[in-house]
Design a protein around this motif. Sequence first.
Motif, short mmCIF file in Angstrom:
data_model
loop_
_atom_site.label_atom_id
_atom_site.label_comp_id
_atom_site.label_asym_id
_atom_site.label_seq_id
_atom_site.Cartn_x
_atom_site.Cartn_y
_atom_site.Cartn_z
N VAL A 8 -23.01 5.74 40.03
CA VAL A 8 -22.06 5.97 38.95
C VAL A 8 -21.19 4.72 38.85
CG1 VAL A 8 -20.18 7.40 38.11
CG2 VAL A 8 -22.06 8.44 39.38
N ILE A 9 -21.17 4.10 37.68
CA ILE A 9 -20.36 2.91 37.44
C ILE A 9 -19.40 3.24 36.30
CG2 ILE A 9 -20.38 0.49 36.77
CD1 ILE A 9 -23.24 0.39 37.90
N GLU A 10 -18.10 3.04 36.55
CA GLU A 10 -17.10 3.36 35.54
C GLU A 10 -15.94 2.39 35.64
OE1 GLU A 10 -15.87 7.36 36.32
OE2 GLU A 10 -15.39 6.94 38.38
N HIS A 11 -15.14 2.34 34.59
CA HIS A 11 -13.95 1.48 34.62
C HIS A 11 -12.72 2.33 34.92
CE1 HIS A 11 -13.59 2.90 30.47
NE2 HIS A 11 -12.31 2.59 30.57
N VAL A 12 -11.80 1.73 35.62
CA VAL A 12 -10.56 2.40 36.01
C VAL A 12 -9.41 1.51 35.55
CG1 VAL A 12 -9.21 3.30 37.94
CG2 VAL A 12 -11.70 3.34 38.04
N SER A 13 -8.39 2.09 34.93
CA SER A 13 -7.25 1.29 34.48
C SER A 13 -6.01 1.65 35.28
CB SER A 13 -7.02 1.50 32.98
OG SER A 13 -6.81 2.86 32.70
N PHE A 14 -5.21 0.62 35.52
CA PHE A 14 -3.96 0.77 36.26
C PHE A 14 -2.84 0.20 35.41
CE2 PHE A 14 -7.40 -0.01 39.26
CZ PHE A 14 -7.27 1.06 40.12
N ALA A 15 -1.90 1.03 35.02
CA ALA A 15 -0.74 0.54 34.28
C ALA A 15 0.15 -0.24 35.24
CB ALA A 15 0.03 1.71 33.68
N THR A 16 0.64 -1.40 34.79
CA THR A 16 1.51 -2.21 35.64
C THR A 16 2.87 -2.33 34.99
OG1 THR A 16 0.66 -4.20 34.58
CG2 THR A 16 -0.40 -3.53 36.62
#
Length: 53
Positions: A8-16
């Motif tokens: 499983v390949i997915e993107h993850v976002s982190f608010a900074t």
Amino acid sequence: MTTPKLWVIEHVSFATYGKASVGVPHQYCGAAGKRANCQVAISSRSQRHRRGP
């Protein structure tokens, strides 16, 4: 150890927040649900069983 059935390949976002995040672009951030300063990473994991119908 068993062999994974799929990857499983997915993107993850982190608010900074703050001024210490150098070079972080203003882009759509799924974690915030809007455009914000956000870093995006690609994650991968192995899975032995398929989920869903």
